[in-house]
Design a protein around this motif. Structure first.
Motif, PDB file in Angstrom:
ATOM      1  N   GLY A   1      -0.335  -2.222  26.826  1.00 39.30           N
ATOM      2  CA  GLY A   1       1.001  -2.601  27.253  1.00 39.30           C
ATOM      3  C   GLY A   1       1.854  -3.236  26.181  1.00 39.30           C
ATOM      4  N   VAL A   2       1.472  -3.035  24.918  1.00 42.20           N
ATOM      5  CA  VAL A   2       2.210  -3.622  23.805  1.00 42.20           C
ATOM      6  C   VAL A   2       3.163  -2.580  23.226  1.00 42.20           C
ATOM      7  N   ALA A   3       4.424  -2.959  23.004  1.00 40.05           N
ATOM      8  CA  ALA A   3       5.366  -2.073  22.316  1.00 40.05           C
ATOM      9  C   ALA A   3       4.958  -1.997  20.847  1.00 40.05           C
ATOM     10  N   VAL A   4       4.856  -0.782  20.307  1.00 42.34           N
ATOM     11  CA  VAL A   4       4.299  -0.586  18.970  1.00 42.34           C
ATOM     12  C   VAL A   4       5.252   0.231  18.114  1.00 42.34           C
ATOM     13  N   LEU A   5       5.414  -0.196  16.863  1.00 39.59           N
ATOM     14  CA  LEU A   5       6.082   0.615  15.849  1.00 39.59           C
ATOM     15  C   LEU A   5       4.994   1.167  14.950  1.00 39.59           C
ATOM     16  N   ALA A   6       4.738   2.474  15.036  1.00 38.87           N
ATOM     17  CA  ALA A   6       3.733   3.130  14.212  1.00 38.87           C
ATOM     18  C   ALA A   6       4.394   3.577  12.910  1.00 38.87           C
ATOM     19  N   VAL A   7       3.987   2.989  11.808  1.00 40.74           N
ATOM     20  CA  VAL A   7       4.601   3.250  10.506  1.00 40.74           C
ATOM     21  C   VAL A   7       3.781   4.303   9.767  1.00 40.74           C
ATOM     22  N   PRO A   8       4.393   5.372   9.279  1.00 44.47           N
ATOM     23  CA  PRO A   8       3.640   6.381   8.521  1.00 44.47           C
ATOM     24  C   PRO A   8       3.011   5.772   7.268  1.00 44.47           C
ATOM     25  N   ASP A   9       1.887   6.327   6.848  1.00 45.54           N
ATOM     26  CA  ASP A   9       1.202   5.840   5.652  1.00 45.54           C
ATOM     27  C   ASP A   9       2.110   5.942   4.434  1.00 45.54           C
ATOM     28  N   GLY A  10       2.111   4.891   3.646  1.00 48.07           N
ATOM     29  CA  GLY A  10       2.905   4.875   2.427  1.00 48.07           C
ATOM     30  C   GLY A  10       4.350   4.486   2.616  1.00 48.07           C
ATOM     31  N   GLU A  11       4.780   4.230   3.854  1.00 46.38           N
ATOM     32  CA  GLU A  11       6.166   3.862   4.119  1.00 46.38           C
ATOM     33  C   GLU A  11       6.267   2.416   4.597  1.00 46.38           C
ATOM     34  N   THR A  12       7.452   1.854   4.420  1.00 44.97           N
ATOM     35  CA  THR A  12       7.738   0.508   4.896  1.00 44.97           C
ATOM     36  C   THR A  12       8.892   0.577   5.885  1.00 44.97           C
ATOM     37  N   PRO A  13       8.782  -0.033   7.047  1.00 41.07           N
ATOM     38  CA  PRO A  13       9.851   0.063   8.046  1.00 41.07           C
ATOM     39  C   PRO A  13      11.116  -0.661   7.587  1.00 41.07           C
ATOM     40  N   GLY A  14      12.269  -0.094   7.949  1.00 39.30           N
ATOM     41  CA  GLY A  14      13.545  -0.710   7.630  1.00 39.30           C
ATOM     42  C   GLY A  14      14.017  -1.628   8.742  1.00 39.30           C
ATOM     43  N   VAL A  15      15.179  -2.204   8.525  1.00 39.04           N
ATOM     44  CA  VAL A  15      15.733  -3.131   9.510  1.00 39.04           C
ATOM     45  C   VAL A  15      15.961  -2.423  10.842  1.00 39.04           C
ATOM     46  N   GLU A  16      16.488  -1.197  10.793  1.00 38.72           N
ATOM     47  CA  GLU A  16      16.754  -0.488  12.047  1.00 38.72           C
ATOM     48  C   GLU A  16      15.473  -0.269  12.832  1.00 38.72           C
ATOM     49  N   ASP A  17      14.387   0.100  12.130  1.00 39.56           N
ATOM     50  CA  ASP A  17      13.115   0.316  12.810  1.00 39.56           C
ATOM     51  C   ASP A  17      12.651  -0.958  13.508  1.00 39.56           C
TER      52      ASP A  17
ATOM     53  N   THR B   1     -17.673  -4.290  18.368  1.00 37.42           N
ATOM     54  CA  THR B   1     -16.686  -3.411  19.007  1.00 37.42           C
ATOM     55  C   THR B   1     -16.092  -2.518  17.937  1.00 37.42           C
ATOM     56  N   SER B   2     -16.064  -1.217  18.183  1.00 37.24           N
ATOM     57  CA  SER B   2     -15.527  -0.294  17.174  1.00 37.24           C
ATOM     58  C   SER B   2     -14.518   0.652  17.807  1.00 37.24           C
ATOM     59  N   TYR B   3     -13.508   1.018  17.004  1.00 37.27           N
ATOM     60  CA  TYR B   3     -12.454   1.933  17.436  1.00 37.27           C
ATOM     61  C   TYR B   3     -12.114   2.876  16.283  1.00 37.27           C
ATOM     62  N   ALA B   4     -11.593   4.040  16.630  1.00 32.71           N
ATOM     63  CA  ALA B   4     -11.046   4.953  15.620  1.00 32.71           C
ATOM     64  C   ALA B   4      -9.563   4.639  15.487  1.00 32.71           C
ATOM     65  N   SER B   5      -9.168   4.123  14.310  1.00 33.91           N
ATOM     66  CA  SER B   5      -7.773   3.687  14.144  1.00 33.91           C
ATOM     67  C   SER B   5      -6.913   4.710  13.421  1.00 33.91           C
ATOM     68  N   GLY B   6      -7.516   5.532  12.559  1.00 33.11           N
ATOM     69  CA  GLY B   6      -6.760   6.578  11.876  1.00 33.11           C
ATOM     70  C   GLY B   6      -6.019   6.144  10.639  1.00 33.11           C
ATOM     71  N   GLN B   7      -6.253   4.905  10.132  1.00 31.00           N
ATOM     72  CA  GLN B   7      -5.557   4.491   8.915  1.00 31.00           C
ATOM     73  C   GLN B   7      -6.084   5.280   7.720  1.00 31.00           C
ATOM     74  N   ALA B   8      -5.207   5.490   6.733  1.00 30.59           N
ATOM     75  CA  ALA B   8      -5.558   6.333   5.589  1.00 30.59           C
ATOM     76  C   ALA B   8      -5.970   5.538   4.364  1.00 30.59           C
ATOM     77  N   ASP B   9      -5.654   4.249   4.303  1.00 31.86           N
ATOM     78  CA  ASP B   9      -5.892   3.512   3.063  1.00 31.86           C
ATOM     79  C   ASP B   9      -7.308   2.963   2.963  1.00 31.86           C
TER      80      ASP B   9
ATOM     81  N   VAL C   1       3.363  -3.981  14.756  1.00 34.87           N
ATOM     82  CA  VAL C   1       3.773  -3.030  13.724  1.00 34.87           C
ATOM     83  C   VAL C   1       2.515  -2.666  12.944  1.00 34.87           C
ATOM     84  N   VAL C   2       2.059  -1.425  13.039  1.00 31.76           N
ATOM     85  CA  VAL C   2       0.793  -1.042  12.428  1.00 31.76           C
ATOM     86  C   VAL C   2       0.890   0.354  11.821  1.00 31.76           C
ATOM     87  N   ARG C   3      -0.106   0.688  11.017  1.00 33.76           N
ATOM     88  CA  ARG C   3      -0.289   2.045  10.502  1.00 33.76           C
ATOM     89  C   ARG C   3      -1.531   2.630  11.155  1.00 33.76           C
ATOM     90  N   GLY C   4      -1.508   3.948  11.390  1.00 32.40           N
ATOM     91  CA  GLY C   4      -2.637   4.602  12.030  1.00 32.40           C
ATOM     92  C   GLY C   4      -2.342   4.952  13.466  1.00 32.40           C
TER      93      GLY C   4
END
Length: 681
Positions: free
Chosen positions: A477-493, A665-673, A463-466
């Motif tokens: 091969g990892v299942a990912v929940l991408a959470v929008p910036d400023g939001e918190t995932p709910g139980v359903e997510d 090792t460097s990557y572009a992650s896209g996080q906003a914070d 569960v990550v942002r970015g």
């Protein structure tokens, strides 16, 4: 066929039922997501059977459906229902058989030339009617010389498969057939999976009335589907029909361009009804279809064939998009049902009677003892709720479980669907806003563990942002929940993420402190069933990457969890942020625009503004030098959305000069914070 008419819509609905009746066991057999309860094929069949039956009843007796699908009968080109409004209860069929040439004036028909018009949108429950019935005593064309638009057939009738009897039009006979005579499961010779509709109608005198009637027919089909909808897949397919009906109600012809536009609208309606769309499901197949024919202006047959071919290709891609499907070695069950529906449409349009074969890759296993239910599927129709209240209802239901769908039928009623552990709470949520009816509750069985090829019974999810970081993890091969910036995932997510994973043991890697708390809440929720969900606490995405780097599927599950937890905890974390206001820190006063360096959430340096590439590299080296004083072999840097494009390369060069023993090792992650996130292992 140039445009879809009522005959084609009726033929399509019947072909869908025939096809799904045959495919039901196979589709049930590959139903592994979101719950492996083996009912997707049954739910789709029940939903579209209800839709077909609603339309059949309306064609037999227009007043029964609430919509007029008569006037000039678009099924034959001749008058089939008189011009008196069926809503008033005065309409009576004209006893004219276009197949025999006999004509008899109905006792309830108005004088020749009179008209009655409803003028109300067919989605609202009424339709404009026109009196194009032949004057009393006029001859009606015989079956040997049908005018354009008439359906004339033999025992291979595309709609019924039987020869119409004396005094009854062939299409009318098809509409009047009992359900068991239209289904191959009745024991009679099975009808072809698809049925051709009437020949192209061209510009016949009934064209304008037919346009009104096809919208009314689709509206009845949509309402029947919503009312009969079962399961997530049934609700979604009802919204596909509703989307097509809504587009037809605007008055456009359902020719090639019209069908393309209608499917685009259906994509929006169906997706909008689902609280959390997931890639690799029937919504993905529908979205691919809508994109493939967007703006297409070719003839109807060409567009229909493209629709079917695109759906089949998209179905084959679903295992690559949803790990649960890949590990089970099957395509998505709901997507397979949608392909059957679109194949049926193409078959009706083109006249091809052979259903295409699609690989399901389903393995038949030995029967096992039925497990006890761990949660419940709650469904009901909700009346009297305002559209503005629907987002709040979806949010409340999402707190109870997953697979939340609130789908309208276009006339004020909504089908509500949720998988949850608290039946009463789900129903009370509807009671607070409207009038629930036709409440149905079914047990959900504990999800069957899906074993990949190696026989392992566990998965790792994140569960990550970015967006960049999410794509990086998916590539592993990892299942990912991408959470929008400023939001918190709910139980359903979170429950939805658990369901995407295969196996009974699920290890969760959350990318921040608040995401860890959300994962902990969902891990103990009743909707997690008997899955063993373990959350590894992570305060930064660099710790997620560190844990994933030591993951070994060949280790025992407990040993693997311990190794990942130790790797995450041993990773020191730093970051660079841009101050957005003046503040006082442990190392001095920071002004707006200054670069602030942190190690394990403690401010360790302030680099004066501006946040140029040079200043960012200087600040990053200051943070890394502090972190490397305790040792370290590997440095991981994640560039945020606001990081200058050259900062990673310049930082790598500077680190090589000052710490040649360290690997970067460097990557572009896209996080906003944060501009940069850094980890030292």
């Amino acid at each position: 066929m140039r445009v879809l008419d009522v005959a084609a819509v009726a033929a399509w609905s019947a072909a869908c039922v025939r096809s799904l009746d045959v495919l039901r066991p196979a589709i049930n057999g590959i139903n592994v997501y979101p719950v492996a309860d083996s009912d997707t094929g049954s739910n789709l069949l029940h939903t579209l059977t209800g839709a077909r039956d609603a339309l059949t009843a309306a064609l037999r007796d227009p007043s029964a459906g609430g919509d007029a699908v008569g006037g000039s009968s678009p099924l034959t080109g001749d008058a089939g229902v008189d011009a008196v409004s069926p809503l008033a209860g005065d309409a009576a069929p004209i006893a004219v058989s276009p197949l025999t040439g006999d004509a008899a004036q109905s006792a309830g028909s108005p004088p020749a030339g009179d008209t009655a018009a409803g003028g109300v949108s067919p989605l609202a429950g009424e339709a404009a009617l026109r009196d194009v019935s032949p004057p009393p005593g006029d001859a009606v064309p015989s079956s040997g010389s049908p005018p354009p638009g008439d359906v004339v057939g033999d025992g291979g009738s595309p709609l019924a498969g039987d020869v119409a009897g004396d005094g009854v039009s062939q299409v009318g006979a098809a509409a009047a057939l009992p359900r068991d005579e239209q289904s191959p499961s009745s024991g009679d010779a099975p009808a072809p999976p698809f049925s051709a509709s009437s020949p192209p109608s061209g510009n016949t005198p009934a064209t304008e009335a037919a346009l009104v009637d096809v919208a009314a027919a689709l509206a009845i089909l949509a309402r029947g589907a919503v009312a009969a909808a079962r399961g997530n897949s049934g609700v979604i397919i009802s919204q596909v029909v509703r989307g097509i009906a809504e587009w037809a109600a605007t008055g456009g012809e359902l020719d090639g361009a019209g069908l393309a536009a209608a499917l685009g609208h259906a994509d929006k309606v169906a997706t909008g009804a689902v609280s959390r769309p997931v890639a690799g499901t029937m919504l993905t197949v529908l979205h691919s279809v809508a994109g493939a024919v967007r703006g297409d202006t070719r003839p109807l047959a060409d567009v229909a064939e493209t629709v079917a071919a695109t759906a089949a290709a998209a179905l084959e891609e679903t295992p690559k998009q949803l790990p649960a499907l890949a590990k089970a070695g099957v395509v998505d069950a709901g997507g397979r049902g949608l392909v059957a529906v679109l194949d049926a449409l193409a078959g009706v349009v083109t006249g091809k009677n052979t259903a295409p074969e699609h690989e399901l890759e389903v393995a038949v296993s030995a029967p096992v003892a039925e497990p006890a239910p761990y949660a419940w599927e709650v469904m009901y129709l909700l009346d009297g709720v305002h559209e503005a209240q629907l987002p709040a209802l979806r949010k409340e239901l999402s707190g109870f479980g997953d697979s939340v769908t609130v789908a309208g039928d276009g006339s004020g009623s909504h089908a509500v669907h949720v998988h949850c552990a608290d039946i009463g709470a789900a129903i009370e949520a509807g009671l607070d806003l409207g009038r629930p009816r036709r409440i149905r509750v079914e047990p959900l069985l504990t999800p069957t563990p899906i074993e990949p090829g190696g026989g392992l019974d566990r998965s790792v999810v994140a569960v990550v942002r970015g967006g960049g970081l999410a794509e990086l993890l998916r590539a592993e091969g990892v299942a990912v929940l991408a959470v929008p910036d400023g939001e918190t995932p709910g139980v359903e997510d979170m429950i939805g993420l658990f369901n995407e994973a295969a196996g009974r043991h699920v290890t969760v890697l959350p990318g921040s402190i608040d995401l860890t708390a959300a994962a902990d809440t969902a891990a103990g929720h009743a909707m997690a069933g008997d899955r063993d969900v373990v959350v590894i606490p992570c305060a930064s995405p660099v710790q997620v990457l560190a844990a994933l780097a030591v993951h070994d599927g060949d280790r025992r599950a407990n040993d693997d969890v311990v190794a990942m937890a130790e790797a995450a905890a041993a990773t020191r974390r730093g970051e660079l942020r841009i101050a957005d206001e003046e503040s006082l820190t442990w190392v001095g006063r920071a002004q707006s625009g200054d670069v602030i360096g942190l190690v394990d959430d403690e401010v360790v340096l302030i680099e004066p503004a501006p946040a140029s590439e040079t200043n960012l590299v200087a600040a990053a080296m200051g943070v890394l030098n502090r972190m490397l004083t305790l040792g370290g072999e590997l440095v991981t840097v994640l560039g945020g959305a606001d990081a200058p494009p050259g900062v990673a390369a310049e930082l790598a060069e500077q680190l090589r000069l000052e710490h040649p023993e360290v690997e970067l090792t460097s990557y572009a992650s896209g996080q906003a914070d944060a501009v940069l996130l850094m980890g030292v292992e």
